[in-house]
Design a protein around this motif. Structure first.
Motif, mmCIF file in Angstrom:
data_model
loop_
_atom_site.group_PDB
_atom_site.id
_atom_site.type_symbol
_atom_site.label_atom_id
_atom_site.label_comp_id
_atom_site.label_asym_id
_atom_site.label_seq_id
_atom_site.Cartn_x
_atom_site.Cartn_y
_atom_site.Cartn_z
ATOM 1 N N UNK A 155 0.852 -1.030 0.029
ATOM 2 C CA UNK A 155 0.277 0.139 0.014
ATOM 3 C C UNK A 155 0.912 1.276 -0.071
ATOM 4 N N UNK A 156 0.463 2.393 -0.812
ATOM 5 C CA UNK A 156 0.966 3.557 -0.608
ATOM 6 C C UNK A 156 1.047 4.350 0.590
ATOM 7 N N UNK A 157 1.987 4.999 1.117
ATOM 8 C CA UNK A 157 2.176 5.869 1.984
ATOM 9 C C UNK A 157 1.263 7.008 2.165
ATOM 10 N N UNK A 158 0.457 7.211 2.967
ATOM 11 C CA UNK A 158 -0.289 8.565 3.044
ATOM 12 C C UNK A 158 0.372 9.438 4.045
ATOM 13 N N UNK A 159 0.868 10.448 3.773
ATOM 14 C CA UNK A 159 1.140 11.469 4.563
ATOM 15 C C UNK A 159 0.099 12.024 5.446
ATOM 16 N N UNK A 160 -1.159 12.340 5.043
ATOM 17 C CA UNK A 160 -2.223 12.798 5.710
ATOM 18 C C UNK A 160 -2.443 11.866 6.634
ATOM 19 N N UNK A 161 -2.779 10.528 6.607
ATOM 20 C CA UNK A 161 -3.085 9.582 7.359
ATOM 21 C C UNK A 161 -2.100 9.640 8.765
ATOM 22 N N UNK A 162 -0.799 9.832 8.410
ATOM 23 C CA UNK A 162 0.102 9.858 9.422
ATOM 24 C C UNK A 162 0.072 11.260 10.280
ATOM 25 N N UNK A 163 -0.126 12.043 9.470
ATOM 26 C CA UNK A 163 -0.189 13.396 10.248
ATOM 27 C C UNK A 163 -1.478 13.154 11.154
ATOM 28 N N UNK A 164 -2.653 12.961 10.677
ATOM 29 C CA UNK A 164 -3.991 12.580 11.495
ATOM 30 C C UNK A 164 -3.597 11.924 12.922
ATOM 31 N N UNK A 165 -2.921 10.864 12.564
ATOM 32 C CA UNK A 165 -2.368 9.929 13.796
ATOM 33 C C UNK A 165 -1.768 10.788 14.809
ATOM 34 N N UNK A 166 -0.496 11.409 14.228
ATOM 35 C CA UNK A 166 0.151 12.309 15.031
ATOM 36 C C UNK A 166 -0.603 13.227 15.895
ATOM 37 N N UNK A 167 -1.445 13.745 15.224
ATOM 38 C CA UNK A 167 -2.354 15.062 15.768
ATOM 39 C C UNK A 167 -3.326 14.346 16.934
ATOM 40 N N UNK A 168 -3.735 13.271 16.532
ATOM 41 C CA UNK A 168 -4.910 12.560 17.431
ATOM 42 C C UNK A 168 -3.981 12.037 18.795
ATOM 43 N N UNK A 169 -2.796 12.040 18.645
ATOM 44 C CA UNK A 169 -1.888 11.707 20.064
ATOM 45 C C UNK A 169 -1.883 12.976 20.921
ATOM 46 N N UNK A 170 -2.095 14.197 20.257
ATOM 47 C CA UNK A 170 -2.037 15.342 21.238
ATOM 48 C C UNK A 170 -3.177 15.260 22.234
ATOM 49 N N UNK A 171 -2.793 15.411 23.501
ATOM 50 C CA UNK A 171 -3.913 15.564 24.456
ATOM 51 C C UNK A 171 -4.437 16.623 24.914
ATOM 52 N N UNK A 172 -5.558 17.110 25.116
ATOM 53 C CA UNK A 172 -6.182 18.310 25.655
ATOM 54 C C UNK A 172 -6.681 18.036 26.843
ATOM 55 N N UNK A 173 -6.790 16.993 27.534
ATOM 56 C CA UNK A 173 -7.287 16.609 28.818
ATOM 57 C C UNK A 173 -6.172 16.197 29.749
ATOM 58 N N UNK A 174 -5.790 16.868 30.498
ATOM 59 C CA UNK A 174 -4.745 16.681 31.483
ATOM 60 C C UNK A 174 -5.193 16.100 32.856
ATOM 61 N N UNK A 175 -6.549 15.990 32.966
ATOM 62 C CA UNK A 175 -6.889 15.590 34.420
ATOM 63 C C UNK A 175 -6.880 16.509 35.391
ATOM 64 N N UNK A 176 -6.871 18.006 34.838
ATOM 65 C CA UNK A 176 -6.711 19.005 35.722
ATOM 66 C C UNK A 176 -8.531 18.958 36.487
ATOM 67 N N UNK A 177 -9.368 18.767 36.075
ATOM 68 C CA UNK A 177 -10.645 18.709 36.758
ATOM 69 C C UNK A 177 -10.643 17.902 38.014
ATOM 70 N N UNK A 178 -9.841 16.708 37.955
ATOM 71 C CA UNK A 178 -9.605 15.707 39.073
ATOM 72 C C UNK A 178 -8.711 16.291 39.833
ATOM 73 N N UNK A 179 -7.631 16.710 39.434
ATOM 74 C CA UNK A 179 -6.733 17.602 40.359
ATOM 75 C C UNK A 179 -7.603 18.601 41.337
ATOM 76 N N UNK A 180 -8.154 19.277 40.541
ATOM 77 C CA UNK A 180 -9.081 20.326 41.342
ATOM 78 C C UNK A 180 -10.243 19.774 42.443
#
Length: 204
Positions: A155-180
């Protein structure tokens, strides 16, 4: 992905907190906070909560910013591997085509021989001819089901698919509410939790 949202509605001795993650929420968590006598302690919790949120958002934005660079490194490595696999595929495909040609030649030869021995067997009742006719039919039958298997093209390599996966690894939930919540309860406060489905709920 959206920034985590926290809204506080304060009414008398309790307030309700709604939250959503990076995407549209499926649940609404309703929290009733029974405040402790020490309001200064709660203020410190809120400051720590905001500090956590700010740090989390900053790390999230930085992660998104560096995602293309990470994706490019992964893409370059996978592209090198793909090139090697593709070369091997073409090599195996040439072998496959040769096998097909040889098979067709064999089938044509056997069909010619079959006609020849069928005629001898029918006209002269020649045992050897009849024996060979029988064997040739068996060989043709085997060839009918014994076909070369084509190699699998990589299968050909898709840069877009790789980029989407890398972006999906970025977390915007750090458990701040649980800490509070932990901080709030350590101050002597009490937290009651209610979970309410708002999207894709079970129909049962």
């Amino acid at each position: 992905m959206a920034k985590p949202v926290f809204r506080f509605i304060i009414t008398g001795m309790f307030f309700v907190m709604f939250f959503s993650g990076c995407s549209s929420p499926k649940y609404k968590i309703e929290k009733i906070y029974h405040p402790p006598p020490d309001k200064a302690c709660v203020d410190r919790c809120q400051k720590e909560f905001q500090k956590c949120q700010d740090t989390c958002q900053r790390n999230y934005n930085e992660c998104l910013l560096k995602a293309p660079e990470r994706a490019q490194k992964i893409y370059d490595q996978l592209e090198r591997e793909y090139t090697q696999k593709l070369q091997e595929y073409y090599k195996q495909y040439r072998i496959y085509q040769n096998q097909l040609r040889e098979r067709e030649k064999t089938i044509e030869r056997l069909k010619r021989d079959l006609k020849f021995y069928e005629r001898l067997c029918a006209q002269y009742k020649d045992k050897e001819a009849c024996y060979r006719k029988k064997n040739i039919k068996k060989a043709l039958e085997r060839l009918k089901y014994n076909t070369p298997v084509a190699p699998q093209k990589p299968e050909e390599i898709s840069f877009k698919e790789i980029l989407d996966k890398e972006r999906a690894l970025c977390r915007c939930d750090c458990g701040c509410k649980e800490i509070f919540d932990a901080c709030y309860q350590a101050c002597g406060g009490k937290v009651e939790i209610k979970r309410i489905c708002v999207e894709d709920c079970d129909k049962d």
